[in-house]
Design a protein around this motif. Structure first.
Motif, PDB file in Angstrom:
ATOM      1  N   VAL A   1       0.864  -1.176   0.000  1.00 57.89           N
ATOM      2  CA  VAL A   1       0.000   0.000   0.000  1.00 57.89           C
ATOM      3  C   VAL A   1       0.902   1.228   0.000  1.00 57.89           C
ATOM      4  O   VAL A   1       1.746   1.371   0.894  1.00 57.89           O
ATOM      5  N   PRO A   2       0.770   2.130  -0.968  1.00 59.75           N
ATOM      6  CA  PRO A   2       1.605   3.336  -0.957  1.00 59.75           C
ATOM      7  C   PRO A   2       1.403   4.132   0.329  1.00 59.75           C
ATOM      8  O   PRO A   2       0.267   4.365   0.744  1.00 59.75           O
ATOM      9  N   ILE A   3       2.514   4.511   0.949  1.00 59.77           N
ATOM     10  CA  ILE A   3       2.467   5.346   2.153  1.00 59.77           C
ATOM     11  C   ILE A   3       3.165   6.651   1.817  1.00 59.77           C
ATOM     12  O   ILE A   3       4.362   6.670   1.512  1.00 59.77           O
ATOM     13  N   LEU A   4       2.411   7.742   1.857  1.00 62.83           N
ATOM     14  CA  LEU A   4       2.918   9.039   1.427  1.00 62.83           C
ATOM     15  C   LEU A   4       2.751  10.070   2.532  1.00 62.83           C
ATOM     16  O   LEU A   4       1.935   9.909   3.445  1.00 62.83           O
ATOM     17  N   ALA A   5       3.522  11.137   2.428  1.00 67.10           N
ATOM     18  CA  ALA A   5       3.390  12.256   3.357  1.00 67.10           C
ATOM     19  C   ALA A   5       2.305  13.201   2.872  1.00 67.10           C
ATOM     20  O   ALA A   5       2.140  13.417   1.665  1.00 67.10           O
ATOM     21  N   CYS A   6       1.550  13.762   3.797  1.00 69.07           N
ATOM     22  CA  CYS A   6       0.630  14.839   3.446  1.00 69.07           C
ATOM     23  C   CYS A   6       1.441  15.988   2.836  1.00 69.07           C
ATOM     24  O   CYS A   6       2.592  16.215   3.219  1.00 69.07           O
ATOM     25  N   THR A   7       0.852  16.705   1.912  1.00 70.37           N
ATOM     26  CA  THR A   7       1.600  17.732   1.194  1.00 70.37           C
ATOM     27  C   THR A   7       1.096  19.153   1.419  1.00 70.37           C
ATOM     28  O   THR A   7       1.790  20.101   1.068  1.00 70.37           O
ATOM     29  N   LEU A   8      -0.084  19.318   1.980  1.00 69.64           N
ATOM     30  CA  LEU A   8      -0.652  20.654   2.127  1.00 69.64           C
ATOM     31  C   LEU A   8      -0.233  21.299   3.443  1.00 69.64           C
ATOM     32  O   LEU A   8      -0.276  20.660   4.500  1.00 69.64           O
ATOM     33  N   ASP A   9       0.181  22.557   3.370  1.00 71.89           N
ATOM     34  CA  ASP A   9       0.379  23.321   4.590  1.00 71.89           C
ATOM     35  C   ASP A   9      -0.999  23.648   5.185  1.00 71.89           C
ATOM     36  O   ASP A   9      -1.922  24.008   4.461  1.00 71.89           O
ATOM     37  N   HIS A  10      -1.132  23.496   6.491  1.00 71.06           N
ATOM     38  CA  HIS A  10      -2.383  23.838   7.181  1.00 71.06           C
ATOM     39  C   HIS A  10      -3.565  23.070   6.571  1.00 71.06           C
ATOM     40  O   HIS A  10      -4.614  23.636   6.269  1.00 71.06           O
ATOM     41  N   ASN A  11      -3.395  21.748   6.393  1.00 74.73           N
ATOM     42  CA  ASN A  11      -4.451  21.000   5.708  1.00 74.73           C
ATOM     43  C   ASN A  11      -5.756  20.939   6.489  1.00 74.73           C
ATOM     44  O   ASN A  11      -6.836  20.851   5.886  1.00 74.73           O
ATOM     45  N   SER A  12      -5.713  21.011   7.822  1.00 74.89           N
ATOM     46  CA  SER A  12      -6.972  21.031   8.573  1.00 74.89           C
ATOM     47  C   SER A  12      -7.719  22.341   8.348  1.00 74.89           C
ATOM     48  O   SER A  12      -8.958  22.360   8.287  1.00 74.89           O
ATOM     49  N   LEU A  13      -6.986  23.443   8.209  1.00 73.89           N
ATOM     50  CA  LEU A  13      -7.622  24.719   7.879  1.00 73.89           C
ATOM     51  C   LEU A  13      -8.257  24.654   6.497  1.00 73.89           C
ATOM     52  O   LEU A  13      -9.387  25.118   6.294  1.00 73.89           O
ATOM     53  N   VAL A  14      -7.527  24.099   5.540  1.00 77.81           N
ATOM     54  CA  VAL A  14      -8.072  23.968   4.184  1.00 77.81           C
ATOM     55  C   VAL A  14      -9.316  23.082   4.211  1.00 77.81           C
ATOM     56  O   VAL A  14     -10.321  23.364   3.553  1.00 77.81           O
ATOM     57  N   GLY A  15      -9.269  22.008   4.999  1.00 79.84           N
ATOM     58  CA  GLY A  15     -10.433  21.135   5.116  1.00 79.84           C
ATOM     59  C   GLY A  15     -11.612  21.824   5.773  1.00 79.84           C
ATOM     60  O   GLY A  15     -12.769  21.598   5.382  1.00 79.84           O
ATOM     61  N   ALA A  16     -11.348  22.666   6.771  1.00 73.32           N
ATOM     62  CA  ALA A  16     -12.435  23.439   7.392  1.00 73.32           C
ATOM     63  C   ALA A  16     -13.094  24.341   6.360  1.00 73.32           C
ATOM     64  O   ALA A  16     -14.318  24.505   6.334  1.00 73.32           O
ATOM     65  N   ALA A  17     -12.281  24.920   5.495  1.00 73.71           N
ATOM     66  CA  ALA A  17     -12.828  25.756   4.425  1.00 73.71           C
ATOM     67  C   ALA A  17     -13.666  24.918   3.457  1.00 73.71           C
ATOM     68  O   ALA A  17     -14.684  25.400   2.935  1.00 73.71           O
ATOM     69  N   GLU A  18     -13.260  23.666   3.211  1.00 69.96           N
ATOM     70  CA  GLU A  18     -14.033  22.806   2.319  1.00 69.96           C
ATOM     71  C   GLU A  18     -15.459  22.612   2.842  1.00 69.96           C
ATOM     72  O   GLU A  18     -16.418  22.527   2.063  1.00 69.96           O
ATOM     73  N   LEU A  19     -15.620  22.544   4.169  1.00 72.40           N
ATOM     74  CA  LEU A  19     -16.963  22.440   4.740  1.00 72.40           C
ATOM     75  C   LEU A  19     -17.804  23.643   4.327  1.00 72.40           C
ATOM     76  O   LEU A  19     -18.976  23.505   3.959  1.00 72.40           O
ATOM     77  N   ALA A  20     -17.207  24.826   4.422  1.00 64.95           N
ATOM     78  CA  ALA A  20     -17.938  26.045   4.102  1.00 64.95           C
ATOM     79  C   ALA A  20     -18.188  26.180   2.601  1.00 64.95           C
ATOM     80  O   ALA A  20     -19.195  26.755   2.177  1.00 64.95           O
ATOM     81  N   TRP A  21     -17.276  25.657   1.787  1.00 67.40           N
ATOM     82  CA  TRP A  21     -17.430  25.735   0.338  1.00 67.40           C
ATOM     83  C   TRP A  21     -18.437  24.715  -0.189  1.00 67.40           C
ATOM     84  O   TRP A  21     -18.960  24.875  -1.300  1.00 67.40           O
ATOM     85  N   GLN A  22     -18.719  23.657   0.576  1.00 68.35           N
ATOM     86  CA  GLN A  22     -19.528  22.563   0.034  1.00 68.35           C
ATOM     87  C   GLN A  22     -20.905  23.001  -0.464  1.00 68.35           C
ATOM     88  O   GLN A  22     -21.341  22.554  -1.540  1.00 68.35           O
ATOM     89  N   PRO A  23     -21.649  23.856   0.260  1.00 69.84           N
ATOM     90  CA  PRO A  23     -22.941  24.292  -0.287  1.00 69.84           C
ATOM     91  C   PRO A  23     -22.812  24.992  -1.638  1.00 69.84           C
ATOM     92  O   PRO A  23     -23.699  24.868  -2.493  1.00 69.84           O
TER      93      PRO A  23
END
Length: 420
Positions: free
Chosen positions: A386-408
């Motif tokens: 199974v490929p094991i990779l490093a996360c690549t985004l800075d502040h990925n939890s912040l970006v994900g929080a924004a995805e919640l707001a963008w979803q609608p």
């Protein structure tokens, strides 16, 4: 009283006549506005030709859909892109996200502080506040402070806000929006974080929807759409925060949160039965065996008074691996992490694993060792790897929080951008 607009042929007003001239294609494609925006948002439709193919519509309909998204201020269309060297024919219109478009207010709270940011489409961080290293035991005060910081960014940039999202280091129960186990924040169990966050957003004069979710779930969502998890169908994310360990799973392209938002509490998977006492009442959990404090303790280093534990642990690995005690501590954490990942692989059979926080540093320190442990202990790891990779985004939890707001907006751009 307003006078009637000038009438066109057949008794239509001028506006109606203009609308009818473009409505057949656009009306057929209006239901494709959301899917089209998501394709551009996630980088899967860089040109109108690709958008046409992905949507399965005619070129004219795809053009009308793209033009409507541009009119909404969400994307930009380059109708005269330069052709690549050696290519033949006229290149397709290029599609890009509007750099001056709307933003989501994203907030993250963790054991060492909080941060606010404005995030545009494509997961692009437009502006961010410095990280604050003071956490109050009263969630209302902390969330009020982080929302105020985000509201200042909105005033300074003058951007339109589509909504607000919050990432917290706790399982968030659905549909209540309560933080069930904010162990490292000294917040009361069951704190109604979504309700408090929404109230603070309204009090700041932001009349838009507000959301809250677990920080690692949001990191996985962001990485799946914009980072190391892009293209994976079944993605497992395991990450250390500033304290503790969390996990998340994307199944068939969608975040899996279980029946009530509590799935993938991987931090309480036992990897060392005789190990450290865990906050959950057990011993040797991933949560206390592979987090930043565990590394500092195993290496015989006292946590410093300044800076986050995560930063201190990363710095220790980056600068002191030639120290035998630090090397031994790092290898011990890698072995325990590998044991936990192998168990998860046997149960979940993901097609990709991504690691964040301190776990990313452990992978970087000795990728072969970690992969060997997972392969040795995993049925599927032995057969295919199974490929094991490093996360690549800075502040990925912040970006994900924004995805919640963008979803609608991604679901329905016209309704999502309409005034609340």
């Amino acid at each position: 009283m307003r006078g009637k607009a000038a009438s066109g042929a057949g008794g239509q007003t001028a506006g109606e006549a203009e609308g009818s001239a473009r409505s057949p294609r656009l009306e057929r494609g209006r239901g494709a506005l959301g899917p089209a925006l998501e394709l551009v948002h996630t980088g899967r439709a860089p040109t109108r030709a690709v958008l046409t193919a992905e949507l399965g519509v005619t070129r004219a309909t795809a053009g009308a859909v793209a033009a409507e998204l541009e009119a909404l201020g969400l994307i930009r269309i380059d109708a005269k892109p330069s052709a690549a060297a050696g290519s033949q024919g006229r290149p397709s219109h290029r599609l890009s996200l509007a750099e001056d478009g709307p933003v989501a207010l994203a907030a993250q709270v963790h054991s060492d502080g909080y941060r606010a940011a404005l995030v545009g489409l494509g997961g692009r961080i437009v502006a961010t506040t410095p990280g604050c290293e003071i956490i109050d035991p009263d969630p209302a005060r902390v969330l009020g402070s982080v929302v105020d910081a985000g509201a200042r960014l909105l005033r300074e940039t003058g951007r339109h806000c589509v909504g607000a999202g919050l990432a917290v280091p706790s399982a968030v129960a659905e549909p209540e929006g309560t933080a069930l186990n904010p162990l490292h924040l000294a917040w009361p169990a069951g704190a109604p974080v979504r309700e408090i966050f929404a109230e603070r957003v309204r009090e700041a004069g932001i009349d838009r929807p507000a959301f809250a979710a677990n920080d690692v779930n949001l990191a996985a969502l962001a990485e799946h759409r914009h980072g190391a998890g892009r293209g994976a169908r079944d993605l497992l994310c395991v990450a250390t925060g500033h304290r503790g360990v969390g996990g998340a799973l994307v199944l068939d392209g969608r975040l899996h949160t279980g029946s009530s938002g509590l799935a993938l509490e991987v931090g309480h998977l036992t990897v060392n039965p005789e190990g450290r006492p865990c906050y959950c009442g057990s011993r040797g959990c991933l949560d206390v065996e592979t987090d930043p404090l565990a590394l500092l303790d195993a290496a015989g280093r006292e946590p410093g008074p300044d800076g986050s534990l995560l930063h201190q642990a990363r710095e220790l690995i980056a600068g002191s691996l030639d120290d035998p005690k630090v090397r031994m501590a790092t290898e011990a954490l890698i072995d325990r992490l590998g044991l936990g990942l192998a168990g998860l692989v046997n149960i979940l059979n993901p097609d990709r694993i991504i690691l964040g926080g301190l776990h990313r540093a452990l992978l970087d320190a000795d990728p072969n060792r970690l992969r060997a442990v997972v392969a040795d202990r995993s049925l599927w790891g032995r057969s295919g790897g199974v490929p094991i990779l490093a996360c690549t985004l800075d502040h990925n939890s912040l970006v994900g929080a924004a995805e919640l707001a963008w979803q609608p907006v991604l679901d329905d751009p016209l309704s999502g951008l309409a005034p609340a």
